[in-house]
Design a protein around this motif. Structure first.
Motif, PDB file in Angstrom:
ATOM      1  N   ALA A 277      -2.376   9.078 -10.039  1.00 32.49           N
ATOM      2  CA  ALA A 277      -3.564   9.543 -10.768  1.00 32.49           C
ATOM      3  C   ALA A 277      -3.157  10.522 -11.870  1.00 32.49           C
ATOM      4  N   ILE A 278      -2.374  10.058 -12.791  1.00 34.88           N
ATOM      5  CA  ILE A 278      -1.839  10.902 -13.865  1.00 34.88           C
ATOM      6  C   ILE A 278      -2.953  11.539 -14.678  1.00 34.88           C
ATOM      7  N   ASN A 279      -4.011  10.800 -14.975  1.00 36.32           N
ATOM      8  CA  ASN A 279      -5.106  11.369 -15.763  1.00 36.32           C
ATOM      9  C   ASN A 279      -5.795  12.513 -15.031  1.00 36.32           C
ATOM     10  N   ALA A 280      -5.909  12.419 -13.720  1.00 32.06           N
ATOM     11  CA  ALA A 280      -6.503  13.513 -12.941  1.00 32.06           C
ATOM     12  C   ALA A 280      -5.608  14.747 -13.006  1.00 32.06           C
ATOM     13  N   VAL A 281      -4.309  14.551 -12.896  1.00 25.15           N
ATOM     14  CA  VAL A 281      -3.361  15.670 -12.995  1.00 25.15           C
ATOM     15  C   VAL A 281      -3.449  16.299 -14.378  1.00 25.15           C
ATOM     16  N   ARG A 282      -3.521  15.493 -15.398  1.00 23.65           N
ATOM     17  CA  ARG A 282      -3.639  16.017 -16.771  1.00 23.65           C
ATOM     18  C   ARG A 282      -4.933  16.797 -16.946  1.00 23.65           C
ATOM     19  N   ALA A 283      -6.037  16.298 -16.390  1.00 20.92           N
ATOM     20  CA  ALA A 283      -7.322  16.997 -16.504  1.00 20.92           C
ATOM     21  C   ALA A 283      -7.263  18.348 -15.788  1.00 20.92           C
ATOM     22  N   LEU A 284      -6.666  18.374 -14.614  1.00 19.99           N
ATOM     23  CA  LEU A 284      -6.533  19.639 -13.890  1.00 19.99           C
ATOM     24  C   LEU A 284      -5.652  20.616 -14.664  1.00 19.99           C
ATOM     25  N   ALA A 285      -4.576  20.102 -15.243  1.00 18.85           N
ATOM     26  CA  ALA A 285      -3.685  20.960 -16.037  1.00 18.85           C
ATOM     27  C   ALA A 285      -4.411  21.494 -17.270  1.00 18.85           C
ATOM     28  N   SER A 286      -5.218  20.677 -17.904  1.00 20.43           N
ATOM     29  CA  SER A 286      -5.945  21.141 -19.091  1.00 20.43           C
ATOM     30  C   SER A 286      -7.004  22.177 -18.728  1.00 20.43           C
ATOM     31  N   ALA A 287      -7.414  22.205 -17.449  1.00 18.42           N
ATOM     32  CA  ALA A 287      -8.377  23.212 -16.977  1.00 18.42           C
ATOM     33  C   ALA A 287      -7.665  24.504 -16.577  1.00 18.42           C
ATOM     34  N   GLY A 288      -6.331  24.533 -16.740  1.00 14.07           N
ATOM     35  CA  GLY A 288      -5.583  25.751 -16.449  1.00 14.07           C
ATOM     36  C   GLY A 288      -4.870  25.762 -15.110  1.00 14.07           C
ATOM     37  N   LEU A 289      -5.001  24.689 -14.326  1.00  9.91           N
ATOM     38  CA  LEU A 289      -4.299  24.622 -13.053  1.00  9.91           C
ATOM     39  C   LEU A 289      -2.891  24.085 -13.276  1.00  9.91           C
ATOM     40  N   TYR A 290      -2.013  24.329 -12.338  1.00 11.96           N
ATOM     41  CA  TYR A 290      -0.649  23.822 -12.441  1.00 11.96           C
ATOM     42  C   TYR A 290      -0.138  23.406 -11.075  1.00 11.96           C
TER      43      TYR A 290
END
Length: 126
Positions: free
Chosen positions: A19-32
């Motif tokens: 789920a790369i897009n989900a990981v990218r969305a979480l990262a763009s929200a400031g999570l890592y």
């Protein structure tokens, strides 16, 4: 949105590695990403090795508490708290110590097992 209203917060999510897009969305929200888990499976071809003669596995007893809490508060290196650069080491150690203390208070889990080396706690397993 929730994080913006908090002075400090920790969020936990399990995300399928595909789920790369989900990981990218979480990262763009400031999570890592702090912790990635891998599960290996293999059928047993032979019985597991026997426990060394000087090592005994037993349910934790009240007299084990101080030593087991000392181990819990100092032995972890790879927990999600210990790996997170936003969590100071003393806080990560305190979290794990309190986690194990909750077993002794009967607030968590059914049983905590201790490894006794020559009668002294040397480790534990929830």
């Amino acid at each position: 949105r929730h994080a913006s209203g908090q002075a400090c917060a920790m969020y936990y999510a399990k995300v399928d590695p595909s789920a790369i897009n989900a990981v990218r969305a979480l990262a763009s929200a400031g999570l890592y990403v702090v912790d990635a888990q891998i599960t290996f499976t293999k059928g047993l071809q032979e019985p597991p090795p026997m426990t060394p003669a000087r090592l005994t596995i037993a349910p934790a007893r009240p007299e084990h508490r101080a030593r087991v809490l000392a181990i819990a508060g100092s032995c972890f290196q790879y927990s999600r708290f210990h790996l997170d650069p936003g969590v100071p080491l003393d806080v990560a150690n305190r979290i794990k110590r309190e986690w194990v203390a909750s077993y002794f208070r009967k607030e968590r889990g059914d049983q905590l097992l201790v490894a006794l080396h020559e009668g002294r706690p040397a480790g534990f397993r929830r």
